[in-house]
Scaffold this motif. Structure first.
Motif, short mmCIF file in Angstrom:
data_model
loop_
_atom_site.label_atom_id
_atom_site.label_comp_id
_atom_site.label_asym_id
_atom_site.label_seq_id
_atom_site.Cartn_x
_atom_site.Cartn_y
_atom_site.Cartn_z
N THR A 55 -1.01 18.42 -41.33
CA THR A 55 -2.15 18.17 -40.12
C THR A 55 -1.77 16.98 -39.21
N LEU A 56 -2.85 16.63 -38.48
CA LEU A 56 -2.88 15.56 -37.74
C LEU A 56 -3.82 14.37 -38.13
N LYS A 57 -4.32 14.59 -39.41
CA LYS A 57 -5.18 13.76 -40.21
C LYS A 57 -4.27 12.52 -40.70
N LYS A 58 -4.78 11.46 -40.60
CA LYS A 58 -4.18 10.25 -40.98
C LYS A 58 -3.37 10.19 -42.19
N ASP A 59 -3.90 10.74 -43.14
CA ASP A 59 -3.05 10.54 -44.39
C ASP A 59 -1.92 11.46 -44.24
N ALA A 60 -1.79 12.53 -43.53
CA ALA A 60 -0.75 13.43 -43.48
C ALA A 60 0.24 12.79 -42.47
N LEU A 61 -0.25 12.15 -41.33
CA LEU A 61 0.60 11.54 -40.37
C LEU A 61 1.41 10.42 -41.18
N GLU A 62 0.78 9.71 -42.07
CA GLU A 62 1.42 8.43 -42.67
C GLU A 62 2.40 9.20 -43.72
N TYR A 64 4.06 11.70 -43.70
CA TYR A 64 5.21 12.56 -43.22
C TYR A 64 6.09 11.56 -41.99
N GLY A 65 5.65 10.38 -42.01
CA GLY A 65 6.13 9.56 -41.12
C GLY A 65 5.77 9.57 -39.49
N MET A 66 4.74 10.25 -39.30
CA MET A 66 4.51 10.59 -37.79
C MET A 66 3.23 9.53 -37.51
N ASP A 67 2.99 8.63 -38.06
CA ASP A 67 1.87 7.67 -37.70
C ASP A 67 2.26 6.77 -36.66
N SER A 68 2.97 6.92 -35.59
CA SER A 68 3.11 6.13 -34.51
C SER A 68 3.42 6.84 -33.24
N GLU A 70 5.52 6.57 -30.97
CA GLU A 70 6.74 6.93 -30.57
C GLU A 70 7.25 8.36 -31.32
N LYS A 71 6.86 8.44 -32.61
CA LYS A 71 7.14 9.71 -33.61
C LYS A 71 6.58 10.78 -32.98
N ILE A 72 5.29 10.54 -32.52
CA ILE A 72 4.43 11.88 -32.20
C ILE A 72 4.93 12.10 -30.77
N VAL A 73 5.43 11.27 -30.05
CA VAL A 73 5.82 11.71 -28.59
C VAL A 73 7.28 12.35 -28.75
N TYR A 74 8.26 11.90 -29.76
CA TYR A 74 9.29 12.53 -30.20
C TYR A 74 9.14 13.99 -30.35
N GLU A 104 -5.64 8.06 -32.25
CA GLU A 104 -7.05 7.68 -32.10
C GLU A 104 -7.82 8.60 -32.89
N GLN A 105 -7.94 10.03 -32.64
CA GLN A 105 -8.50 10.89 -33.43
C GLN A 105 -8.49 10.73 -35.04
N ALA A 106 -7.16 10.66 -35.41
CA ALA A 106 -6.70 10.29 -36.55
C ALA A 106 -7.49 9.28 -37.44
N GLU A 107 -7.54 7.98 -36.70
CA GLU A 107 -8.26 6.91 -37.24
C GLU A 107 -9.60 6.96 -37.21
N LYS A 108 -10.41 8.08 -36.49
CA LYS A 108 -11.85 8.35 -36.34
C LYS A 108 -12.24 9.49 -37.58
#
Length: 110
Positions: A55-62, A64-68, A70-74, A104-108
């Motif tokens: 998902t795009l939830k904060k815990d999943a982004l972290e 899977y190393g997608m919590d920046s 740069e990573k999301i843009v890539y 921003e949404q993940a943080e919220k």
């Protein structure tokens, strides 16, 4: 002596400001609109209809190393698996705005 020191400090400050570039902030309002038009079909509410655990939830982004940005843009530019590449479909600034919105949404908590 104090006057000379004050002049030197003022000169350094003016010189520093003249040659520094401010960081450009992404437009998360614009990013929300672009997300709604291009990403929400698969990622509504930060979820993932194709791979439920990624998902795009904060815990999943972290996880899977997608919590920046740069990573999301890539990922958005190049795609991966079932996710299409948006390079050439969206501008670089649009993709950066979406990435900022996602974080921003993940943080919220979506």
């Amino acid at each position: 002596m104090k006057k000379i020191l004050s002049i030197i400090l003022l000169a350094v400050a003016v010189f520093g400001l003249a040659f520094s570039r401010p960081a450009l902030a992404a437009d998360t309002v614009k990013g929300a609109k672009i997300f709604a038009a291009n990403c929400a079909a698969c990622h509504i509410g930060g979820n993932n209809i194709v791979m439920a655990n990624k998902t795009l939830k904060k815990d999943a982004l972290e996880k899977y190393g997608m919590d920046s940005i740069e990573k999301i843009v890539y990922q958005a530019k190049n795609g991966k698996g079932a996710m299409p590449a948006f390079i050439g479909r969206l501008s670089d600034s649009d993709i950066e705005d979406v990435a900022a919105y996602v974080l921003e949404q993940a943080e919220k908590g979506w």
